[in-house]
Write a protein that holds these residues in place. Structure first.
Motif, short mmCIF file in Angstrom:
data_model
loop_
_atom_site.label_atom_id
_atom_site.label_comp_id
_atom_site.label_asym_id
_atom_site.label_seq_id
_atom_site.Cartn_x
_atom_site.Cartn_y
_atom_site.Cartn_z
N GLN A 35 46.36 31.66 27.08
CA GLN A 35 46.58 32.50 28.26
C GLN A 35 45.28 32.74 29.02
O GLN A 35 45.26 32.71 30.26
CB GLN A 35 47.19 33.84 27.83
N SER A 36 44.17 32.92 28.29
CA SER A 36 42.89 33.14 28.94
C SER A 36 42.44 31.89 29.69
O SER A 36 41.84 31.98 30.78
CB SER A 36 41.83 33.54 27.90
N ALA A 37 42.69 30.74 29.12
CA ALA A 37 42.24 29.48 29.72
C ALA A 37 42.87 29.24 31.07
O ALA A 37 42.24 28.66 31.97
CB ALA A 37 42.54 28.32 28.77
N ILE A 38 44.11 29.68 31.26
CA ILE A 38 44.79 29.50 32.55
C ILE A 38 43.97 30.16 33.65
O ILE A 38 43.83 29.62 34.76
CB ILE A 38 46.20 30.10 32.49
N LYS A 39 43.37 31.32 33.37
CA LYS A 39 42.58 32.04 34.36
C LYS A 39 41.31 31.27 34.72
O LYS A 39 40.73 31.51 35.79
CB LYS A 39 42.21 33.42 33.84
N ALA A 40 40.89 30.37 33.82
CA ALA A 40 39.66 29.61 34.05
C ALA A 40 39.95 28.19 34.52
O ALA A 40 39.03 27.37 34.61
CB ALA A 40 38.82 29.59 32.78
#
Length: 521
Positions: A384-389
């Motif tokens: 989920q965090s990677a999507i923001k990056a």
């Protein structure tokens, strides 16, 4: 010289360097040994203790040198004995060795206990110790502590029960090193490990890799009055839910790797105990620095900024953890470098580094398994965090069976699960030294290796602490390892198990419970 095992301050000036090293070698005579026996009923003799661990495979071994999993460590301590052992303060105590003496922390004289016999009736001699220690240096053996054993410049018998160990450089931690399961003593000339022939509290009755191990009481054990149990049976149940069900149904007496989500269920059932221990245990993000995007330093940094530590603590471990900072020494460790700035969760900074590595817009696999505690939840949070990056992580959930042999240290990105080590030197030597067999990310750093040798030989604790601080900075900045948290160890057992206690080295009282506990009537 400074030591953690100092005598009273008014006696320091009267002690020679040799006296201080002897005190250190004697293993914490100034510290009381742990135990609950004083507050508990007298131990009861007899009965079978059944233990279920989280790990089991056809690669299970009775060769202590090749032990890699919890069940391997338990077996080693059941069937064999070491020269030393560790108490709950992680201070070394004498075992098969009656004394370890040194003047300079380089040359050590080891005097063995008299009257100790192997399970086949052969008496313990210096030749057994020489053979046991020297075989770790043979690459063909596949010893998991070969890196540590490379410190042995020579090991030779200087008497029937006297061994001289000469190191390549000073190491005051030698008595600690020799207390680990890999360095237990086997009989001179042993090459087959279909069964176990040691000097431990139990004899091997059955060993079926991937299925079960059964040990029976060694009536000739060298420790008077031990063990209390007649038998110990070990099983591997990789699925945590199945382990808990086996415990609550009475099929097993003790389990490890309890998921925080299971604690309320266990505590709600009468007759069962949940045991929590803070330790150096961690599940780490492993980025192989010799594969794919892992070759680019910015990729590693970007992935580390995607770690939301507070969320992982809450969601994956229900608060049963201590925040980490991509450095392998826990805050409770006396050599932990508290001055290292905490790496924040920062998707924007992650995107910057990922873009420099050319990874933005890519879809990359991230391997996780219940075999590495909490890694599945951690992987989903990172996804989920990677999507923001601007990065897509395809989480591949792998079964526990065969995870360590087929995926750990082989997949470009995955997770490890590192049990606590009794000393900073052992942890760094086994997992971060350039040629370490368990160098998870495959990083090579000459400066780190040099600092490791300097710290090992340093007897001034303040100087040693600085060396270890510099090493933690290097791991934090350059190694392909992300350490979000230090996991509080959770295990559970039947209340009929007497003498059980927490231990900073891990479950099952640092894997030595078999000879210490008993079963109540």
């Amino acid at each position: 010289m400074k030591s953690t095992l100092l005598p009273p301050r008014d006696q320091v000036d009267t002690l020679s360097r040799r006296d201080m090293l002897r005190r250190l070698a004697a293993g914490g005579a100034l510290l009381s040994a742990p135990g609950l026996a004083a507050a508990a009923p007298a131990p009861r003799k007899g009965g079978q203790l059944t233990i279920a661990t989280q790990s089991s495979s056809t690669a299970d071994t009775l060769d202590p040198a090749r032990g890699a999993l919890s069940t391997d460590y338990l077996r080693a301590h059941m069937f064999f004995s070491g020269l030393t052992t560790l108490d709950a303060h992680l201070a070394p105590q004498m075992a098969l060795a009656e004394e370890m003496a040194t003047d300079d922390a380089i040359t050590w004289t080891v005097r063995l206990r008299k009257g100790v016999v192997f399970h086949d009736g052969k008496a313990l001699t210096a030749a057994d110790v020489v053979y046991s220690l020297k075989r770790h240096g043979d690459a063909a053996i596949g010893s998991k502590v070969r890196g540590l054993a490379q410190q042995f410049a020579s090991v030779r018998a200087v008497g029937p029960l006297v061994v001289e160990i000469t190191l390549t450089g000073a190491n005051a931690d030698l008595p600690v090193i020799l207390a680990t399961s890999h360095f237990v003593i086997i009989r001179d000339g042993t090459t087959s490990f279909n069964t176990a022939n040691g000097t431990g509290a139990f004899r091997c009755k059955e060993f079926t890799p991937g299925v079960r191990t059964i040990g029976v009481r060694n009536e000739n054990y060298w420790r008077p009055g031990l063990p209390h149990l007649d038998e110990v049976a070990l099983f591997g149940i990789p699925d945590e839910s199945a382990r808990i069900n086996a415990l609550l149904s009475g099929d097993v007496d003790w389990v490890n790797e309890v998921n925080p989500r299971s604690t309320k269920r266990i505590s709600g059932e009468p007759g069962f105990v949940v045991l929590e221990s803070q330790s150096g245990l961690y599940t780490d993000l492993v980025i192989r620095q010799n594969l794919g995007f892992g070759r680019h330093p910015d990729f590693t940094l970007g992935m580390k900024y995607l770690i939301d530590r507070e969320q992982m603590k809450r969601a994956a471990f229900r608060g049963y953890a201590v925040i980490g900072n991509d450095q392998p020494l826990a805050p409770s460790n006396r050599f932990h470098f508290a001055g290292l700035p905490q790496r924040p969760y920062d998707p924007d900074r992650a995107r910057y580094h990922l873009a420099r590595a050319g990874a933005v817009g890519q879809t990359l696999p991230l391997v996780a398994s219940v075999a590495a505690a909490g890694s599945v939840d951690m992987a989903m949070l990172m996804q989920q965090s990677a999507i923001k990056a601007g990065l897509k992580l395809a989480v591949k959930r792998i079964s526990a069976d065969g995870y360590w042999s087929n995926h750990w240290m082989k997949s470009p990105m995955g997770f490890g699960n590192i049990n606590p080590r009794p000393s900073a030197d052992m942890l760094f030597t086994q997992f971060f030294k350039s040629d370490a067999p368990w160098n998870e990310s495959g990083w090579r750093n000459e400066q780190f290796d040099q600092l490791l040798l300097l710290a090992r030989a340093e007897t001034d604790e303040d100087k040693r602490k600085q060396f270890y601080a510099d090493m933690q900075v290097l791991v934090h900045q350059k190694c392909g390892i992300g350490i979000p948290l230090f996991i509080n160890n959770l295990e559970a057992f039947s209340s009929k198990v007497g003498g059980a206690a927490s231990h900073p080295l891990g479950s099952f009282m640092g894997y030595t419970c078999a000879e210490q506990v008993w079963l109540e009537a």
